[in-house]
Write a protein that holds these residues in place. Sequence first.
Motif, PDB file in Angstrom:
ATOM      1  N   ILE A   1       0.841  -1.190   0.000  1.00 28.67           N
ATOM      2  CA  ILE A   1       0.000   0.000   0.000  1.00 28.67           C
ATOM      3  C   ILE A   1       0.879   1.243   0.000  1.00 28.67           C
ATOM      4  O   ILE A   1       0.490   2.318  -0.480  1.00 28.67           O
ATOM      5  N   ALA A   2       2.119   1.114   0.509  1.00 31.60           N
ATOM      6  CA  ALA A   2       3.081   2.229   0.511  1.00 31.60           C
ATOM      7  C   ALA A   2       3.543   2.587  -0.892  1.00 31.60           C
ATOM      8  O   ALA A   2       4.188   3.618  -1.087  1.00 31.60           O
ATOM      9  N   GLY A   3       3.221   1.752  -1.861  1.00 36.05           N
ATOM     10  CA  GLY A   3       3.513   2.075  -3.255  1.00 36.05           C
ATOM     11  C   GLY A   3       2.372   2.816  -3.929  1.00 36.05           C
ATOM     12  O   GLY A   3       2.486   3.228  -5.086  1.00 36.05           O
ATOM     13  N   LYS A   4       1.275   2.990  -3.201  1.00 31.43           N
ATOM     14  CA  LYS A   4       0.102   3.675  -3.735  1.00 31.43           C
ATOM     15  C   LYS A   4      -0.150   5.013  -3.045  1.00 31.43           C
ATOM     16  O   LYS A   4      -0.847   5.868  -3.578  1.00 31.43           O
TER      17      LYS A   4
ATOM     18  N   ILE B   1       0.999  -7.232  -6.512  1.00 29.36           N
ATOM     19  CA  ILE B   1       0.109  -7.389  -5.371  1.00 29.36           C
ATOM     20  C   ILE B   1       0.592  -6.422  -4.293  1.00 29.36           C
ATOM     21  O   ILE B   1       1.751  -6.462  -3.882  1.00 29.36           O
ATOM     22  N   HIS B   2      -0.307  -5.532  -3.862  1.00 25.00           N
ATOM     23  CA  HIS B   2       0.046  -4.475  -2.917  1.00 25.00           C
ATOM     24  C   HIS B   2      -0.723  -4.676  -1.614  1.00 25.00           C
ATOM     25  O   HIS B   2      -1.856  -4.209  -1.479  1.00 25.00           O
ATOM     26  N   PRO B   3      -0.129  -5.350  -0.633  1.00 25.67           N
ATOM     27  CA  PRO B   3      -0.836  -5.580   0.628  1.00 25.67           C
ATOM     28  C   PRO B   3      -0.781  -4.375   1.563  1.00 25.67           C
ATOM     29  O   PRO B   3       0.155  -3.564   1.520  1.00 25.67           O
ATOM     30  N   GLY B   4      -1.788  -4.294   2.413  1.00 26.77           N
ATOM     31  CA  GLY B   4      -1.740  -3.384   3.538  1.00 26.77           C
ATOM     32  C   GLY B   4      -1.043  -4.075   4.696  1.00 26.77           C
ATOM     33  O   GLY B   4      -0.019  -4.739   4.504  1.00 26.77           O
ATOM     34  N   LEU B   5      -1.593  -3.978   5.888  1.00 27.61           N
ATOM     35  CA  LEU B   5      -0.947  -4.526   7.079  1.00 27.61           C
ATOM     36  C   LEU B   5      -1.033  -6.054   7.111  1.00 27.61           C
ATOM     37  O   LEU B   5      -2.111  -6.626   7.192  1.00 27.61           O
ATOM     38  N   VAL B   6       0.130  -6.685   7.015  1.00 29.79           N
ATOM     39  CA  VAL B   6       0.235  -8.144   7.078  1.00 29.79           C
ATOM     40  C   VAL B   6       1.102  -8.492   8.281  1.00 29.79           C
ATOM     41  O   VAL B   6       2.222  -7.982   8.406  1.00 29.79           O
ATOM     42  N   GLU B   7       0.615  -9.356   9.143  1.00 28.57           N
ATOM     43  CA  GLU B   7       1.390  -9.710  10.337  1.00 28.57           C
ATOM     44  C   GLU B   7       2.461 -10.738   9.986  1.00 28.57           C
ATOM     45  O   GLU B   7       2.187 -11.922   9.805  1.00 28.57           O
ATOM     46  N   THR B   8       3.693 -10.282   9.859  1.00 28.72           N
ATOM     47  CA  THR B   8       4.860 -11.111   9.572  1.00 28.72           C
ATOM     48  C   THR B   8       6.020 -10.575  10.413  1.00 28.72           C
ATOM     49  O   THR B   8       5.811  -9.830  11.364  1.00 28.72           O
ATOM     50  N   GLU B   9       7.242 -10.902  10.013  1.00 30.12           N
ATOM     51  CA  GLU B   9       8.426 -10.348  10.678  1.00 30.12           C
ATOM     52  C   GLU B   9       8.718  -8.921  10.221  1.00 30.12           C
ATOM     53  O   GLU B   9       9.682  -8.301  10.676  1.00 30.12           O
ATOM     54  N   PHE B  10       7.894  -8.376   9.340  1.00 31.11           N
ATOM     55  CA  PHE B  10       8.123  -7.063   8.740  1.00 31.11           C
ATOM     56  C   PHE B  10       8.390  -5.977   9.789  1.00 31.11           C
ATOM     57  O   PHE B  10       9.373  -5.239   9.722  1.00 31.11           O
ATOM     58  N   SER B  11       7.498  -5.871  10.768  1.00 35.01           N
ATOM     59  CA  SER B  11       7.639  -4.790  11.744  1.00 35.01           C
ATOM     60  C   SER B  11       8.804  -5.027  12.701  1.00 35.01           C
ATOM     61  O   SER B  11       9.406  -4.071  13.205  1.00 35.01           O
ATOM     62  N   VAL B  12       9.134  -6.283  12.960  1.00 31.25           N
ATOM     63  CA  VAL B  12      10.302  -6.576  13.801  1.00 31.25           C
ATOM     64  C   VAL B  12      11.562  -6.040  13.125  1.00 31.25           C
ATOM     65  O   VAL B  12      12.437  -5.455  13.769  1.00 31.25           O
TER      66      VAL B  12
ATOM     67  N   HIS C   1       6.868   2.733  -4.356  1.00 31.75           N
ATOM     68  CA  HIS C   1       6.372   3.415  -5.553  1.00 31.75           C
ATOM     69  C   HIS C   1       7.203   2.985  -6.758  1.00 31.75           C
ATOM     70  O   HIS C   1       6.683   2.838  -7.872  1.00 31.75           O
ATOM     71  N   ALA C   2       8.506   2.802  -6.543  1.00 32.41           N
ATOM     72  CA  ALA C   2       9.363   2.332  -7.634  1.00 32.41           C
ATOM     73  C   ALA C   2       8.954   0.933  -8.085  1.00 32.41           C
ATOM     74  O   ALA C   2       8.921   0.649  -9.293  1.00 32.41           O
ATOM     75  N   VAL C   3       8.638   0.055  -7.142  1.00 31.30           N
ATOM     76  CA  VAL C   3       8.177  -1.290  -7.507  1.00 31.30           C
ATOM     77  C   VAL C   3       6.918  -1.203  -8.362  1.00 31.30           C
ATOM     78  O   VAL C   3       6.775  -1.914  -9.373  1.00 31.30           O
ATOM     79  N   ASP C   4       6.014  -0.318  -7.984  1.00 31.14           N
ATOM     80  CA  ASP C   4       4.778  -0.137  -8.758  1.00 31.14           C
ATOM     81  C   ASP C   4       5.094   0.321 -10.174  1.00 31.14           C
ATOM     82  O   ASP C   4       4.575  -0.227 -11.154  1.00 31.14           O
TER      83      ASP C   4
END
Length: 252
Positions: free
Chosen positions: A140-143, A180-191, A157-160
């Motif tokens: 979603i940060a690419g939008k 595929i542009h996800p919003g908040l997905v619970e993974t190791e991303f925020s860690v 945005h560059a990926v988009d």
Amino acid sequence: MERKIAMVTGATSGIGKACALILAKNGFNIIATGRRAERLDALKNEVPEGIEVLPLVFDVRDKESVFKLIENLPDNWKKIDVLLNNAGNAHGLDPIQTGSLDDWDAMMDINVKGLLYVSKAVIPGMTERKSGTIINIGSIAGKEVYPNGNVYCGSKHAVDAITKGMRIDLNPFGIKVIAIHPGLVETEFSVVRFKGDEEKADKVYQGFDPLLAQDIAEIVEFCVNRPAHVVLADIVVLPTAQASATIVNKNL
């Protein structure tokens, strides 16, 4: 019957691992890439019987390793039908004036240059065969752009934009290109974003039901199973509680 082959970058955890497993369940042999060899090896024990997994240990930022390993794949692994560019990260959540140069380099090198390196190594085989599917995991940060997202948003945005350019350039070859542009997905991303601060990372997902890696994997599964004349070119997927990058209803 010869099995199709899918290459998944960042397959050691989260979205990448979930996608590798669901593609394996759909009969694909898997080239799984990542930096953690033990996690890639473990995938072999999680796929259905008869499915082969080829682990490739490299960092997508390492241009020489990317090209060396992909260009020297065994002959029976060279025909990559699906490329899933999933490897990516966010480092820090700082305003532009205090952002870390090392964080900026990591995000641009992995999210943008890494995607380009892997794609550059795989695409010639697809253009030669005039077939293939490329799926780029954006955000979603690419939008849209949100406070303190600056460079991370710029990388997505560059990926988009790169995905749109790929779709145009590869159109004459019949290659499907999907974002595929996800919003908040619970993974190791925020860690990773919060440099290992698990308490701060956990708060990101509290108070609502975020997307799960499996949700994204099921979208990938749907995309690769469409008829030859159908491509889901650009997909934004959010948890029900999320309306935008910054608006999340934590009272549902």
